[in-house]
Design a protein around this motif. Structure first.
Motif: not given
Length: 411
Positions: A54-76
């Motif tokens: 999940i630490a691989e998702a610690d990057v810059h996102y253009s929107s909160a929606q992108d971050a939300e999707f990335a977090l869900q994908a990283s957990l899966v």
């Protein structure tokens, strides 16, 4: 614009456990707590694998929606990696982990959550729980079958309904986007804290202020002072408008140490991810149900527990009522061995019982009405008869009447 002004992560093995199965991450914009389970050989591995992925998702996102999707994908993705690891290492069968993750993007935060680790928000002097526990007892609370107080001491309070691990290839992850602002303090913690430290005590620690690391240390100390039967991991995130006091990612707990074996590549494709049966039993009480049949069994067990509790209460009430009735009967029987001399319609009379009453129930009855008129008695004797004269037996009462008769004023 609001930003992360300070953050901290602290993890402690607690006072009972022999190893730390928790992991925590305080990154640049991503913050995570994972509580591993599956026994000594699996819980620490599960949380470490999850945090690392999940630490691989610690990057810059253009929107909160992108971050939300990335977090869900990283957990899966972490879930798939755990399943791959179990396939390679059968001794880890049954391992899993909770995850609560928070990504900060200016005035918004994206949240991903599964299990019973928690995320709290401290704002304007109040602490609110943001995530919902994915536990068996929380379902009972949500359905109105037990109260929050009962859930805190329920024998199945550690049973998880949702986790990352080798059980579900498509885990259901809760995600959300919330607004944040300067002055907010976010807390991510394992149930090693929330299970023994009340929200009121957490609020009191927040109210003291101080740097994020100081707050995290105080919260861990509170858990240790309360006995700390489980590992304790705390991540604190401060939102402000100043430059961050710490910029390097910080990993604590089991993820801070290297794994003792190589993990498979997450992109590896296998025709069968899970072994056909569990080679080793799960040795922790903190585990997830494997099937709907098991859930039904837990629900039925809870019903039996409620019925037993009601039966004990009913039995206690019946026993108490019976004791009161028996005591009342014995007391009444005792009163019927007592007598007293009094007046009845202007004459001296003997009564059986005592001079008291219980509400509308008189504890005496007229036993014998004599032919001695009160008017024929001396004034003093009239007063004591009207006030009644106690006697321990019928014979004593008859002796009192005889003396009164002998002392009558001659007509």
């Amino acid at each position: 614009m609001a930003r992360v002004s300070d953050s901290a992560a602290v993890s402690h093995v607690g006072r009972i456990r022999s190893n730390n199965q928790d992991s925590g991450l305080a990154g640049t914009g991503l913050f995570v707590v994972a509580d591993g389970m599956g026994g000594h050989a699996g819980g620490d591995v599960a949380s470490a694998i999850a945090i690392t992925r999940i630490a691989e998702a610690d990057v810059h996102y253009s929107s909160a929606q992108d971050a939300e999707f990335a977090l869900q994908a990283s957990l899966v993705a972490a879930n798939a990696l755990l399943a791959e690891t179990v396939f390679e290492h059968a001794e880890l069968t049954g391992m899993g982990t909770t995850v609560s993750a928070l990504a900060v993007l200016g005035d918004e935060v994206a949240i991903a959550h599964i299990g019973d680790s928690r995320i709290y928000l401290y704002r304007d002097g109040d602490v609110s729980q943001i995530t919902v526990d994915h536990t068996f007892v929380q379902r009972l609370v949500d359905s109105g079958r037990i109260t929050e107080e009962e859930a805190a001491v329920h024998p199945r309070r550690s049973v998880l309904m949702r986790v990352l691990g080798d059980v579900d290839s498509s885990p259901e992850v809760d995600t959300s986007i919330l607004a944040t602002r300067s002055g907010d303090r976010w807390l991510l913690c394992s149930d090693g804290l929330s299970g023994v430290v009340s929200p009121e005590q957490i609020r009191a620690e927040f109210a003291q202020g101080g740097r994020a690391h100081d707050l995290a240390q105080r919260l861990v100390k509170d858990a240790l002072d309360a006995g700390a039967p489980d590992n304790v991991t705390v991540v604190v995130v401060d939102i402000g408008e100043t430059e961050p006091l710490r910029t390097d990612p910080l990993i604590v707990g089991s993820a801070a140490s290297p794994l003792s074996f190589a993990t498979p590549e997450p992109t590896r494709v296998r025709s069968m991810r899970l072994p056909p049966f569990r080679l080793h039993p799960v040795r922790e009480s903190h585990f997830e149900p494997d099937s709907q049949d098991y859930l039904d069994e837990l629900i039925e067990e809870d019903r039996r527990r409620v019925r037993r509790r009601r039966a004990v209460w009913l039995g206690s009430i019946i026993t108490l009522a019976a004791a009161i009735v028996v005591a009342g009967v014995l007391a009444y029987q005792w009163t019927q061995t007592r007598y007293f001399v009094g007046s009845s319609s202007g004459t001296v009379a003997i009564y059986r019982g005592v001079q008291q009453s219980l509400g509308p129930i008189e504890l005496n009855e007229l036993y014998l009405k004599t032919d001695i008129a009160l008017a024929d008695l001396k004034p003093y004797d009239q007063k004591i008869v009207e006030a009644t004269i106690s006697a321990d037996s019928l014979e004593e009462a008859q002796e009192i009447v005889a003396r009164l008769d002998a002392s009558r004023v001659p007509g």
